[in-house]
Design an enzyme around this catalytic site. Sequence first.
Site, PDB file in Angstrom:
ATOM      1  N   HIS A  92      27.429  -1.902  22.430  1.00  0.00           N
ATOM      2  CA  HIS A  92      27.122  -3.236  22.152  1.00  0.00           C
ATOM      3  C   HIS A  92      27.356  -4.261  23.377  1.00  0.00           C
ATOM      4  CE1 HIS A  92      27.871  -2.642  18.315  1.00  0.00           C
ATOM      5  NE2 HIS A  92      28.851  -1.378  17.996  1.00  0.00           N
ATOM      6  N   LYS A 128      35.529   3.599  15.793  1.00  0.00           N
ATOM      7  CA  LYS A 128      35.632   3.228  14.543  1.00  0.00           C
ATOM      8  C   LYS A 128      37.294   3.745  12.903  1.00  0.00           C
ATOM      9  CE  LYS A 128      31.093   0.192  13.802  1.00  0.00           C
ATOM     10  NZ  LYS A 128      30.686  -0.209  12.476  1.00  0.00           N
ATOM     11  N   ASP A 140      29.511   5.870  16.403  1.00  0.00           N
ATOM     12  CA  ASP A 140      30.984   5.057  15.739  1.00  0.00           C
ATOM     13  C   ASP A 140      32.371   5.812  15.839  1.00  0.00           C
ATOM     14  OD1 ASP A 140      29.490   3.062  16.070  1.00  0.00           O
ATOM     15  OD2 ASP A 140      28.538   3.360  14.253  1.00  0.00           O
TER      16      ASP A 140
END
Length: 174
Positions: A88, A38, A35
């Site tokens: 994703h 992010k 991540d």
Amino acid sequence: MLSMLTRAIEARDPYTRGHSSRVTDLAEAVARRLDIGKLAVSDEVLCKEGRLDDDELAQIREHPKIGAKLLLRVTAFREAIPYVLYHHERWDGTGYPSGKRGEEIPVEARVLAIADAFDAMTSDRPYRSALSREEALAEVERCAGTQFDPKIARVFLEVFGHDTAEDVRAAAAS
């Protein structure tokens, strides 16, 4: 968990000794940085308690691309870029950022997709409480063949659907 599975694999197949350990090291490094994209998402969006609007959702959906760009700068992690970029994507082709489907998605990204989703489901978020382990496992099962690769989902459920760590070790050894 990965180390335990690696030892079980290498005990059964001496020809892969070292390979599984290296793959485990890579998977753990990728998981720690999964991540990283992010970092570019605003705190207001990451910590929002309610439903995301279209602009906020678009911001979240950029994190795999941003993470891949950040990893591009580190030679040791370049091999992991496709896994971060495509974690994703969905088996049915409705994921992001590219709409890849099925086996177009790198297998490592398909594995990370399940691990990432399971961890997200079993962790508290600003907009909802964590699901129980059983609820999250049921969701993985429900989404096999649409969100997740059905074969990988089945293996995930076989390994992590056990009640104790001892059961998981026994499953890995068989």
